[in-house]
Design a protein around this motif. Structure first.
Motif, PDB file in Angstrom:
ATOM      1  N   PRO A  15       0.797  -1.221   0.000  1.00 54.48           N
ATOM      2  CA  PRO A  15       0.000   0.000   0.000  1.00 54.48           C
ATOM      3  C   PRO A  15       0.835   1.280   0.000  1.00 54.48           C
ATOM      4  O   PRO A  15       0.409   2.288  -0.557  1.00 54.48           O
ATOM      5  N   GLY A  18       1.618   1.373  -3.743  1.00 54.01           N
ATOM      6  CA  GLY A  18       0.468   1.311  -4.639  1.00 54.01           C
ATOM      7  C   GLY A  18       0.855   0.638  -5.949  1.00 54.01           C
ATOM      8  O   GLY A  18       1.798  -0.152  -6.003  1.00 54.01           O
ATOM      9  N   VAL A  24      -3.427   3.016  -9.319  1.00 53.84           N
ATOM     10  CA  VAL A  24      -3.592   2.927  -7.861  1.00 53.84           C
ATOM     11  C   VAL A  24      -2.463   3.732  -7.220  1.00 53.84           C
ATOM     12  O   VAL A  24      -1.294   3.348  -7.291  1.00 53.84           O
ATOM     13  N   THR A  25      -2.823   4.857  -6.615  1.00 53.80           N
ATOM     14  CA  THR A  25      -1.809   5.742  -6.057  1.00 53.80           C
ATOM     15  C   THR A  25      -1.207   5.193  -4.763  1.00 53.80           C
ATOM     16  O   THR A  25      -1.792   4.320  -4.111  1.00 53.80           O
ATOM     17  N   ASN A  27      -0.159   4.820  -0.950  1.00 57.69           N
ATOM     18  CA  ASN A  27      -0.950   4.920   0.283  1.00 57.69           C
ATOM     19  C   ASN A  27      -2.417   4.544   0.086  1.00 57.69           C
ATOM     20  O   ASN A  27      -3.275   4.996   0.835  1.00 57.69           O
ATOM     21  N   THR A  28      -2.694   3.686  -0.916  1.00 60.26           N
ATOM     22  CA  THR A  28      -4.043   3.169  -1.122  1.00 60.26           C
ATOM     23  C   THR A  28      -4.173   1.844  -0.390  1.00 60.26           C
ATOM     24  O   THR A  28      -3.468   0.880  -0.713  1.00 60.26           O
ATOM     25  N   LYS A  29      -5.062   1.798   0.603  1.00 59.94           N
ATOM     26  CA  LYS A  29      -5.297   0.563   1.349  1.00 59.94           C
ATOM     27  C   LYS A  29      -5.865  -0.497   0.414  1.00 59.94           C
ATOM     28  O   LYS A  29      -6.543  -0.183  -0.556  1.00 59.94           O
ATOM     29  N   ASP A  32      -9.372  -0.310  -0.564  1.00 59.84           N
ATOM     30  CA  ASP A  32      -9.717   0.789  -1.466  1.00 59.84           C
ATOM     31  C   ASP A  32      -9.219   0.591  -2.905  1.00 59.84           C
ATOM     32  O   ASP A  32      -9.494   1.412  -3.777  1.00 59.84           O
ATOM     33  N   VAL A  33      -8.473  -0.500  -3.128  1.00 62.61           N
ATOM     34  CA  VAL A  33      -8.044  -0.818  -4.496  1.00 62.61           C
ATOM     35  C   VAL A  33      -9.300  -1.242  -5.255  1.00 62.61           C
ATOM     36  O   VAL A  33     -10.082  -2.056  -4.766  1.00 62.61           O
TER      37      VAL A  33
END
Length: 52
Positions: A15, A18, A24-25, A27-29, A32-33
């Motif tokens: 994460p 990403g 997918v940036t 720090n994307t949990k 949240d993907v």
């Protein structure tokens, strides 16, 4: 944040990094993907990933 590993090819989704090449940036949990995201190495869906 927890990392997830592809059970097919071993790719690790981190994460903190990403998957910016696939939208997918950093720090994307994992939660949240996007559901339609696929492994950038072998192309399988999120359902074939497990918590590392």
């Amino acid at each position: 944040m927890e990392k997830y590993v592809c059970t097919v090819c071993g790719y690790i989704y981190d994460p903190a990094v990403g998957d910016p090449d696939n939208g997918v940036t950093a720090n994307t949990k994992w939660e949240d993907v996007p559901a339609e995201w696929v492994c950038p190495v072998c192309g399988v869906g999120k359902d074939l990933f497990e918590k590392e």
